[in-house]
Design a protein around this motif. Structure first.
Motif, PDB file in Angstrom:
ATOM      1  N   ARG A 265     -49.569  37.166  97.490  1.00  0.00           N
ATOM      2  CA  ARG A 265     -49.121  38.618  97.535  1.00  0.00           C
ATOM      3  C   ARG A 265     -48.467  39.133  96.187  1.00  0.00           C
ATOM      4  O   ARG A 265     -48.480  40.272  95.928  1.00  0.00           O
ATOM      5  CB  ARG A 265     -47.992  38.579  98.779  1.00  0.00           C
ATOM      6  N   TRP A 266     -47.533  38.257  95.404  1.00  0.00           N
ATOM      7  CA  TRP A 266     -47.116  38.654  94.278  1.00  0.00           C
ATOM      8  C   TRP A 266     -47.961  38.996  93.153  1.00  0.00           C
ATOM      9  O   TRP A 266     -47.891  39.748  92.473  1.00  0.00           O
ATOM     10  CB  TRP A 266     -46.166  37.768  94.005  1.00  0.00           C
TER      11      TRP A 266
ATOM     12  N   ALA B   4     -44.645  33.548 108.177  1.00  0.00           N
ATOM     13  CA  ALA B   4     -43.785  33.587 106.920  1.00  0.00           C
ATOM     14  C   ALA B   4     -44.358  33.549 105.657  1.00  0.00           C
ATOM     15  O   ALA B   4     -45.221  33.037 105.343  1.00  0.00           O
ATOM     16  CB  ALA B   4     -42.792  32.555 106.956  1.00  0.00           C
ATOM     17  N   PRO B   5     -43.756  34.310 104.729  1.00  0.00           N
ATOM     18  CA  PRO B   5     -44.703  34.446 103.145  1.00  0.00           C
ATOM     19  C   PRO B   5     -44.208  33.221 102.656  1.00  0.00           C
ATOM     20  O   PRO B   5     -43.446  32.235 103.061  1.00  0.00           O
ATOM     21  CB  PRO B   5     -43.519  35.666 102.577  1.00  0.00           C
ATOM     22  N   HIS B   6     -45.132  32.828 101.531  1.00  0.00           N
ATOM     23  CA  HIS B   6     -44.910  31.692 101.000  1.00  0.00           C
ATOM     24  C   HIS B   6     -45.604  31.888  99.470  1.00  0.00           C
ATOM     25  O   HIS B   6     -45.950  32.920  99.268  1.00  0.00           O
ATOM     26  CB  HIS B   6     -45.759  30.527 101.497  1.00  0.00           C
TER      27      HIS B   6
ATOM     28  N   VAL C  51     -42.760  42.917  97.918  1.00  0.00           N
ATOM     29  CA  VAL C  51     -43.141  42.674  96.612  1.00  0.00           C
ATOM     30  C   VAL C  51     -43.312  44.008  95.817  1.00  0.00           C
ATOM     31  O   VAL C  51     -43.051  44.534  94.809  1.00  0.00           O
ATOM     32  CB  VAL C  51     -44.319  41.903  96.196  1.00  0.00           C
ATOM     33  N   ASP C  52     -44.245  44.824  96.400  1.00  0.00           N
ATOM     34  CA  ASP C  52     -44.458  46.221  95.718  1.00  0.00           C
ATOM     35  C   ASP C  52     -43.107  46.903  95.588  1.00  0.00           C
ATOM     36  O   ASP C  52     -42.989  47.442  94.407  1.00  0.00           O
ATOM     37  CB  ASP C  52     -45.748  46.814  96.616  1.00  0.00           C
TER      38      ASP C  52
ATOM     39  N   PRO D 269     -35.769  50.112  79.067  1.00  0.00           N
ATOM     40  CA  PRO D 269     -37.225  50.331  78.338  1.00  0.00           C
ATOM     41  C   PRO D 269     -37.279  49.032  77.471  1.00  0.00           C
ATOM     42  O   PRO D 269     -36.795  48.452  76.730  1.00  0.00           O
ATOM     43  CB  PRO D 269     -36.855  51.552  77.501  1.00  0.00           C
ATOM     44  N   GLY D 270     -38.539  48.570  77.806  1.00  0.00           N
ATOM     45  CA  GLY D 270     -39.092  47.368  77.108  1.00  0.00           C
ATOM     46  C   GLY D 270     -38.269  45.717  77.818  1.00  0.00           C
ATOM     47  O   GLY D 270     -38.576  44.842  77.242  1.00  0.00           O
ATOM     48  N   GLY D 271     -37.613  46.186  79.089  1.00  0.00           N
ATOM     49  CA  GLY D 271     -36.924  44.943  79.599  1.00  0.00           C
ATOM     50  C   GLY D 271     -38.090  44.168  80.203  1.00  0.00           C
ATOM     51  O   GLY D 271     -39.193  44.360  80.260  1.00  0.00           O
ATOM     52  N   THR D 272     -37.643  42.825  80.464  1.00  0.00           N
ATOM     53  CA  THR D 272     -38.479  41.855  80.811  1.00  0.00           C
ATOM     54  C   THR D 272     -38.109  41.032  82.179  1.00  0.00           C
ATOM     55  O   THR D 272     -36.914  40.933  82.421  1.00  0.00           O
ATOM     56  CB  THR D 272     -38.515  40.551  79.760  1.00  0.00           C
ATOM     57  N   LEU D 273     -39.370  40.847  83.023  1.00  0.00           N
ATOM     58  CA  LEU D 273     -39.099  39.893  84.134  1.00  0.00           C
ATOM     59  C   LEU D 273     -39.759  38.681  84.233  1.00  0.00           C
ATOM     60  O   LEU D 273     -40.681  38.687  83.931  1.00  0.00           O
ATOM     61  CB  LEU D 273     -39.780  40.933  85.303  1.00  0.00           C
ATOM     62  N   GLY D 274     -38.851  37.785  84.552  1.00  0.00           N
ATOM     63  CA  GLY D 274     -39.482  36.410  84.460  1.00  0.00           C
ATOM     64  C   GLY D 274     -39.567  35.931  85.741  1.00  0.00           C
ATOM     65  O   GLY D 274     -38.421  35.919  86.563  1.00  0.00           O
ATOM     66  N   LEU D 275     -40.690  35.300  86.269  1.00  0.00           N
ATOM     67  CA  LEU D 275     -40.738  34.735  87.522  1.00  0.00           C
ATOM     68  C   LEU D 275     -40.995  33.321  87.445  1.00  0.00           C
ATOM     69  O   LEU D 275     -41.845  32.618  86.474  1.00  0.00           O
ATOM     70  CB  LEU D 275     -41.973  35.323  88.038  1.00  0.00           C
ATOM     71  N   VAL D 276     -40.540  32.472  88.566  1.00  0.00           N
ATOM     72  CA  VAL D 276     -40.599  31.004  88.268  1.00  0.00           C
ATOM     73  C   VAL D 276     -40.689  30.505  89.633  1.00  0.00           C
ATOM     74  O   VAL D 276     -39.778  30.920  90.458  1.00  0.00           O
ATOM     75  CB  VAL D 276     -39.508  30.471  87.347  1.00  0.00           C
TER      76      VAL D 276
END
Length: 238
Positions: free
Chosen positions: A164-165, A157-159, A112-113, A125-132
């Motif tokens: 972590r995120w 296994a990650p979950h 994740v890092d 610049p100024g862009g957006t990340l959406g997580l769901v």
């Protein structure tokens, strides 16, 4: 091979179980999709770990152009948009060239890092990340039992709820500016629940005889909790 850089549970499980994933996993609540899109700039969205396109189709239905990044060939083959065989840690886009990024049900599979640093690199610049994520609602008793079963099978296994995120986001250049949650149910039956469990990567990666044993455990768990096997409301929190 791009797949070689993917966690083994995801690479093997999603390659073997792409059909089951596409059939057994639900979509996302429309209100959650609309809320997320309202916060994403630009017309084109890069979707990280698009899988078989469960979230992709919702974006396209709302008029967005999507470039789907998916490393597993068997899942990528099911996507109906422009695709890229890549991982979140090595995106094939120029610095500052991407308007918006979405990761649906996928960020926890990454380093994740590294993934957040790479997303930061490609975003304008100024862009957006959406997580769901669609998370199983473990406030419901039979889901707690199912969660215990899956925890025994998961190994290393990650979950999505391993923290972590969240830790990586706190240490990244990103700031969480908004979050929300939606409780809802996916109507299915006992066979649908069995298929849903089979769609889990580290279950799908197991030999068929082991999957059959897990099927029996899932059926017994549902019956033990007094859930009507013909009409099951599968609870989620998005």
């Amino acid at each position: 091979m791009v797949e070689a850089r993917v966690h083994e549970a995801a690479r093997a499980g999603y390659a073997a179980g792409a059909e089951t994933y596409a059939r057994a996993r639900p979509s996302y609540p429309g209100a959650a999709v609309d809320w997320l899109l309202a916060g994403l700039d630009g017309g084109t969205i890069v979707e990280i770990g698009a899988g078989t396109g469960k979230f992709t189709v919702e974006l396209v239905a709302r008029g967005r152009r999507v470039i789907a990044v998916e490393p597993v060939e068997e899942m990528r083959a099911r996507l109906q948009v422009e695709t890229v065989a890549a991982t979140a840690e090595e995106l094939p886009f120029r610095d500052g060239s991407v308007e918006a990024v979405v990761a649906s049900q996928s960020l926890h599979w990454t380093d994740v890092d590294r993934a957040l640093a790479e997303i930061d690199r490609v975003l304008a610049p100024g862009g957006t990340l959406g997580l769901v994520w669609n998370l199983r609602d473990v406030d419901v008793p039979w889901q707690r039992d199912l969660d215990d079963l899956l925890a025994r099978l998961r190994g290393g296994a990650p979950h999505s709820r391993d923290g972590r995120w969240e830790r990586a986001a706190a240490a990244s250049p990103f700031e969480i500016v908004a979050r929300d949650a939606w409780r809802w149910t996916f109507d299915t039956d006992l066979d649908g629940v069995v298929a849903r469990v089979r769609s889990v990567s580290y279950v799908a990666a197991r030999p068929e005889d082991e999957q059959l044993r897990i099927d029996d455990e899932v059926r017994a768990l549902v019956v033990r909790n007094g859930v009507d096997p013909a009409r099951i409301a599968f609870p989620y929190v998005t």
